[in-house]
Each structure stands twice: as structure tokens, then as C-alpha cells.
Write a protein that holds these residues in place. Sequence first.
Motif, PDB file in Angstrom:
ATOM      1  N   PHE A  64       2.904  14.865 -14.162  1.00 47.88           N
ATOM      2  CA  PHE A  64       3.487  13.699 -13.489  1.00 47.88           C
ATOM      3  C   PHE A  64       2.553  12.490 -13.590  1.00 47.88           C
ATOM      4  O   PHE A  64       2.289  11.812 -12.620  1.00 47.88           O
ATOM      5  CB  PHE A  64       3.802  14.050 -12.028  1.00 47.88           C
ATOM      6  CG  PHE A  64       4.887  15.091 -11.891  1.00 47.88           C
ATOM      7  CD1 PHE A  64       6.181  14.814 -12.306  1.00 47.88           C
ATOM      8  CD2 PHE A  64       4.616  16.344 -11.373  1.00 47.88           C
ATOM      9  CE1 PHE A  64       7.195  15.761 -12.206  1.00 47.88           C
ATOM     10  CE2 PHE A  64       5.624  17.300 -11.259  1.00 47.88           C
ATOM     11  CZ  PHE A  64       6.908  17.013 -11.679  1.00 47.88           C
ATOM     12  N   GLU A  66       2.993   9.675 -15.326  1.00 47.80           N
ATOM     13  CA  GLU A  66       3.678   8.379 -15.387  1.00 47.80           C
ATOM     14  C   GLU A  66       4.835   8.365 -14.389  1.00 47.80           C
ATOM     15  O   GLU A  66       5.301   9.417 -13.962  1.00 47.80           O
ATOM     16  CB  GLU A  66       4.248   8.178 -16.806  1.00 47.80           C
ATOM     17  CG  GLU A  66       3.236   8.294 -17.910  1.00 47.80           C
ATOM     18  CD  GLU A  66       2.309   7.090 -18.003  1.00 47.80           C
ATOM     19  OE1 GLU A  66       2.742   5.985 -17.636  1.00 47.80           O
ATOM     20  OE2 GLU A  66       1.141   7.261 -18.447  1.00 47.80           O
ATOM     21  N   PRO A  67       5.352   7.173 -14.063  1.00 43.22           N
ATOM     22  CA  PRO A  67       6.507   7.125 -13.160  1.00 43.22           C
ATOM     23  C   PRO A  67       7.695   7.867 -13.769  1.00 43.22           C
ATOM     24  O   PRO A  67       7.867   7.859 -14.995  1.00 43.22           O
ATOM     25  CB  PRO A  67       6.832   5.629 -13.066  1.00 43.22           C
ATOM     26  CG  PRO A  67       5.692   4.901 -13.680  1.00 43.22           C
ATOM     27  CD  PRO A  67       4.911   5.857 -14.522  1.00 43.22           C
ATOM     28  N   GLY A  68       8.485   8.507 -12.932  1.00 41.99           N
ATOM     29  CA  GLY A  68       9.634   9.259 -13.431  1.00 41.99           C
ATOM     30  C   GLY A  68       9.406  10.745 -13.259  1.00 41.99           C
ATOM     31  O   GLY A  68       8.539  11.182 -12.501  1.00 41.99           O
ATOM     32  N   VAL A  86      13.572  10.369 -16.541  1.00 42.35           N
ATOM     33  CA  VAL A  86      13.748  10.227 -15.098  1.00 42.35           C
ATOM     34  C   VAL A  86      15.097  10.831 -14.711  1.00 42.35           C
ATOM     35  O   VAL A  86      16.026  10.844 -15.523  1.00 42.35           O
ATOM     36  CB  VAL A  86      13.672   8.725 -14.708  1.00 42.35           C
ATOM     37  CG1 VAL A  86      14.849   7.945 -15.266  1.00 42.35           C
ATOM     38  CG2 VAL A  86      13.554   8.517 -13.209  1.00 42.35           C
ATOM     39  N   LEU A  94      14.202   6.393  -8.925  1.00 46.68           N
ATOM     40  CA  LEU A  94      12.894   5.748  -9.030  1.00 46.68           C
ATOM     41  C   LEU A  94      12.793   4.738  -7.890  1.00 46.68           C
ATOM     42  O   LEU A  94      13.600   3.800  -7.835  1.00 46.68           O
ATOM     43  CB  LEU A  94      12.803   5.020 -10.377  1.00 46.68           C
ATOM     44  CG  LEU A  94      11.428   4.513 -10.775  1.00 46.68           C
ATOM     45  CD1 LEU A  94      10.504   5.682 -11.124  1.00 46.68           C
ATOM     46  CD2 LEU A  94      11.545   3.572 -11.969  1.00 46.68           C
ATOM     47  N   SER A  97      13.240   0.460  -7.802  1.00 44.79           N
ATOM     48  CA  SER A  97      13.650   0.014  -9.137  1.00 44.79           C
ATOM     49  C   SER A  97      14.890  -0.869  -9.053  1.00 44.79           C
ATOM     50  O   SER A  97      15.242  -1.524 -10.034  1.00 44.79           O
ATOM     51  CB  SER A  97      13.967   1.218 -10.021  1.00 44.79           C
ATOM     52  OG  SER A  97      15.071   1.925  -9.483  1.00 44.79           O
ATOM     53  N   ARG A 341       9.316  -0.957 -20.727  1.00 43.44           N
ATOM     54  CA  ARG A 341       9.275  -1.172 -19.282  1.00 43.44           C
ATOM     55  C   ARG A 341       9.323  -2.651 -18.947  1.00 43.44           C
ATOM     56  O   ARG A 341       8.988  -3.484 -19.776  1.00 43.44           O
ATOM     57  CB  ARG A 341       7.988  -0.601 -18.695  1.00 43.44           C
ATOM     58  CG  ARG A 341       8.047   0.895 -18.575  1.00 43.44           C
ATOM     59  CD  ARG A 341       6.807   1.399 -17.852  1.00 43.44           C
ATOM     60  NE  ARG A 341       6.724   2.840 -18.060  1.00 43.44           N
ATOM     61  CZ  ARG A 341       5.609   3.536 -17.957  1.00 43.44           C
ATOM     62  NH1 ARG A 341       4.483   2.955 -17.658  1.00 43.44           N
ATOM     63  NH2 ARG A 341       5.630   4.837 -18.146  1.00 43.44           N
TER      64      ARG A 341
END
Length: 740
Positions: A64, A66-68, A86, A94, A97, A341
Amino acid sequence: MPRPPLRACVASLLLLCLALTTCGGGGDDEGPPSAEEQAEQRASALLTRMTLDEKIQLVHGVGFREPGAGFIDGIPRLGVPDLAMVDSASGINLPDSGSTALPAPLALAASWDPLLATRYGQLIGQELRALGFAVGLGTGINLTREPRNGRTFEYMGEDPVLAGLMAAHRTEGTQGEQVIATIKHFALNQQETRRYESNSVVDERTMRELELLAFELAIKRSRPGNVMCGYNRINGLKACEHGGLLNGVLKQEWGYRGVVQADWIYGITDTVRAALAGTDEEQPGSEDDSIGTLDVPTFFNQKLKAAVQAGQVPLARLDDMVLRKLRTLYRIGLMDDPPRRGGSVDRAAGEALAEHIAAQGMVLLKNSPPADASRPVLPLQADALQSVVVVGGHADVGVISGGGSAKVPAHDGNPVSCLQPDPPVDPRPVTRPCAIYYRSSPLEAIRTRLPQARVQYVDGSDAAAAAAAASSADVALVFATQWTTEQRDLPSLALPGPGSDPWNYSHDQEALITAVAAANPHTVVVLQTGTAVTMPWLDAVPAVLQAWYPGIRGGPAMAQVLFGEVNPSGRLPMSFPRREGDLPQPAISTTDLDVVYHEGVAMGYRWFDARGIEPLFAFGHGLSYTTFAYSMLELSKAGPDTVAVHLRVQNTGSRAGAEVVQVYASLPAAAGDAPQRLVAWRKVWLAPGEARELTVTVERDRLAAWDTQLHQRRLLPGRYRLKAGRSSRDPDALQAELDL
Ligand code: BGC
């Protein structure tokens, strides 16, 4: 976001190629290679340039970091982009977001509208790209065998044809936006209780005619980049280590050329077993298999490399895993144009679609005249109402949604969840199971439609006070909610109360409805639930609207249906039992790991039909504010493979409305099938008085039974009865027979 014309061209070319199975041709090739062939060629060429380490890098995540929910590091040297993934069952999971919380997939299924499923998928695809994700985990299509399953809202109901085709459209919509969609959880993953260990014990015919059929329809048609294998066992083998299902059925028989992605954490238990069985990717994986992720072992990094070097997993198998990934990346357009992103979602557009889908998925379960009136209580007539009481469900602030990985966070705060303090014995706030509410107040939406009337809100915590307020009102609207989530099956299908779910409920909702209905015969119940509920109070109320988890604009969507601005056209994608004792499985065992599908092919409505049990509300049921009449049913053979069902449908009422014409087939007795099965449907919109002649096509395979000697579908010679009706239990359905 504006789309570059090139992307649109590639997408249309791909769609054309999919439609023409001969696309690209074979030996007599005259034109340039198709997009499909190009993807294959480019992937194969790239593979030859990769080192062993690079190949390994593409088949596992890095934990984990990175985000997602998962992440695969790209390979800049070769132009392979980072792949962020994700959860996106009904929007992007998220925090902050701004992603649109669409209605739950079960609500989408209740619309029975494939084009709406495409739009739902498109919106998710657009938001994934805007937020920099290459992969969206969703949709799930495990069939509702067990309605107490805490994830029922994430799936598309109990029928394989409905779930499979709706999921196909949803997936096409997402992948058309140049991101990968994951269809999950392959397969026979029907409950959460002891989900890492439970063992679905299912015979061949049952799996083929039900759960596997849903996946087959969805996967063959929409070709998802990923298929996620589940946590559960199937007849003793872990789903991600089940060679018969992964290599055999999915890849060889159905020709699936994408990636099999293992479900997170406990999907894989053994490197060699999983790799040889056909699993192609481990998520979330880890940077170091000797440490794992979150104290859970991982298998597809150093352990897989060692297994390849030792010859336990042939290099050709690793190459196949990587080729599957690369060809998918090329085919979907991610190699040439990866998401980045930093974008933002179009909240206004998302919310408008969410509201539309929510209204289309609502099911009017009951609408009778109250004891003292001659017309049904719904739709509400704004100009005739002077006083309305709105009760319970936190309708003053918002609408509820489901929990777990399918959730979409409430980006502007969660107004009312977690009513009770943490129990002192459980100091783990992270695991505290609190419902998410979105700020989309039904009360406010009702008030805006009744500027002249007195609209009062009572929270429902005191049933007597609610009844007293309701007694003098023209109409009482009771909002009832049921929170469901991944990792937790429901203890029962009763509307929850403080006894069963103290964190989210401070009052007994059944007692509340009973008290309000006793005080006011014009009581309407609006249900926001993730599955069926039992309704011991049903006879006392004239109207019930099933709104499911309606998403970020649930409040206005409910008001639109209640006031008749939208004529309800949703139909139940699952049966509602009268009592839990009527279900095939009396209770979910917490001790017995074997989940035996003893009902065989008689699952869902097939169970109620086979046993002659009257459901509370049948599969396919849903009322309208107008009326429809069917006539002139005729069957004909439309070629060797299809039956054409012709009929005339007329809107015989005074409002425009949509009808879902459902076609059910009864096979010859020798097939040993349940009494009927859904084989096709068509949703039509008709103006008042308008009639339309329809032809609904039934594919031959929908009429076939699985032959366990030949291990294939077989159309039995004999007489088939086809029925066209408004639900699986429509007493006015038209029927005709045909010899095949
Ligand atoms: C769920 C999957 C989900 C994954 C990632 C798992 O526990 O079963 O459906 O996609 O977590 O969040």
C-alpha cells in the motif's frame, strides 16, 4: 474532459473489431493489421526485450505504498507506465477525491437498463483517468444466492443473464474511457462469513447454469482487462489456485486473454500452485515477500522469481502472465496514453448522472389506496398536501450507503454515522463499522416541492412521538435504512435496530413503522437498503418504495419518484422472501466452512418457483404510475440459434412510463430445470396510449441445459414454453409454446 480525436478513433476501431469476429483476418490478410493484432504484436515484441526482474515487476504490486488499493511500478526504459489501481464499484474509493458516489450496483441492476449501465461505467472510467488510475476494481457480479451476504449491494442480483449483461455494459463503458475494469470475484463467492476459508460446494451443472454463466456473459462480451479470483474455496480448492476454473474454463474454454488478478491479501496461499493454476497478478503484493504486507505473506515477487529459476514455474508461464498484461495495456490504450494524476472530476456532471440513475433504479414495491381513499397514495400530489411528516432514517441530513471496499467516501464529511460511542471493550476505532451518509437530504427535497405545506421532521427515536406527529398529517413518509458492508454478513433480513447494529441505529425501525402506520393510514415507507428486508409491517402501509443505496443525489431522486416527476420503472433484481425460513440456507453457519449449494439450480426465484413458495416480492417485480397491456404474443425461429418473441405492448394509462418486458422460458421436463428462467428482456419507454410491437430475441444458449456427461450446453429436443410478463410472477403474462 475533452477527448483527443485519436483516442476516439482507436476506441471505435476496437469496437468495430469486436463486433466483427473476423476482424483482422487470417492468412489472406489484405489490409494493415487491426488494432487488436497490433496490440498483440507490440506486446510480443516488448516481451522479448524484458529481463526476468522486469517481468516479475509487472505481476505483483508493491503493497500500500501509493494512494488506492494497489500499485505496479512501471518500467520507464520500456515505456510501461505505472499502474495505479483503486476500488471503483460505484465510484472511486479514494478520500477527498470528489469522485461521484453513484447508486449501488444493485440499484443499477434494478434499472434493467443496459445503456444506463454503459453510462455508469463511462463515468467511473472518466473519473479513474482524471484521478490518475489505470485500473478500477469493479464491478462484482457474484449472484445473490444468500441475501444476507454483506456485499449484496455491490453485485447485480440473483439472475445470471441480468447480472452478466448489465456487467458487460458497465465494463464496456469503463474500458471505453481507456482504463482497465476488473470483474470480480471469480467465482462462487457468495458470502462474507469466514470469507478466506469458506468452501463453496457446488455441482457442475449448478455452477455452469448460474454463477459461471453470469461471468461468461460479462467476460466474453466486454473482455475486461482483469478478472479477480476470489478468496473462497470451490469444491476444496482456493479460487486463485483452481486450475480447472482459471486455466480450464476461463482461459481455454472462454478464450479469456486478459489478466487474472488475485483478490487482496489472502487470495493466494502458494506461489507455484497459484501461478500454475492461472493466476497472473498478485495484489497488493509487497516489495519483499519475506516480509509481506500487513503481516500477511505475499508470493509473486522474490518467491515467484525463485520458483521460475528453480523450474517450478516455467518461464513460459511467467511470459504468459506478462504478455496478458502487456496486450491489455496496448489494447486499452494505456501504453500510448496513460492516465496522469492531478486531474479533477466534474462533480456537477457526475451528480446529475447519479441522480438520474438513482431514480431509474428505484422500485415501487407497493402502491395501494389507503383504507379511506380510492386512489393510491403515490404519486404525492403537491397541491393537495397541507401537512407532511417525514420520519427517521436521518432524512433531515442525507442518505445511507454501503461499506467496505465498494464504498465511496463522503468527501464533505459524514454527517451522522456512528451514533453510539465505541464499546469500551473494543478499542479499535479503525474497525469501527460506521455507515457513510451523503449530504443529500430527502427532507429538503420534499420541502422544496411543498413550499406552502407544513413539513415536519421527527427523527424516529421515539415511536410514540412520531405517531403523534403523523396522526394529524396528510401523509407520513417513513425513511428506513439498513447498513451492509464487506466482511460482515447480516444477522437477519429484518430492518436493523439498536439490538442488531447499535453503532448505526438508535431505534427499532420496525416498531416505528408499525406505530406511524397505525396513526396515519397514508403512510409511505421508503427503504434504503443493500439487500432484501422482511416486512412484517407491510399490510399496514399502502405504499413502499425501494430506493437501495441511492448515492450522492439520493434525496432529490427519491423526491422525484415520490412526487411523480419520474415514473418508477425499476424492477427487483432479486427476490424478497416473506420470511427468512423460506430461504434455501436457513442461516449462515459460522462454524461449518462448507457452504453447500444443496438447492442446485433452484437458486433465487428458481427456488421459490420450484418449492411453490410465495415470495414477499418476486424477482422482476416493480410497479409504475401508469399501466401496460401486452397482446399478440407470437414465437418464431429466427435462425438456428435464436427464437424471436414478438408482442405488442401498450401504455394504457395517462402518464409516460417505461416497461420492462421480461421473457422467461420453461424447458422440457427432461431438462430437470427449475420451472422457469429469465432468457431475455427489453425496456421500452411509452407515451400515454402509445403501443409498440417488439421483437425480443432469445439466444439458443439461454434455452440450453448443462449436460454433465458431455460437459457442455445442450439444447434438448422438445416443447419450450416462453412467457412474456411484467415480473417472474405476473399473473397476466402471455405464454406460447414452441418445439425445438
Ligand atoms: C475485496 C476486493 C477489493 C480488494 C481491494 C478485497 O478485500 O474482496 O473486492 O477489490 O479488497 O480493496
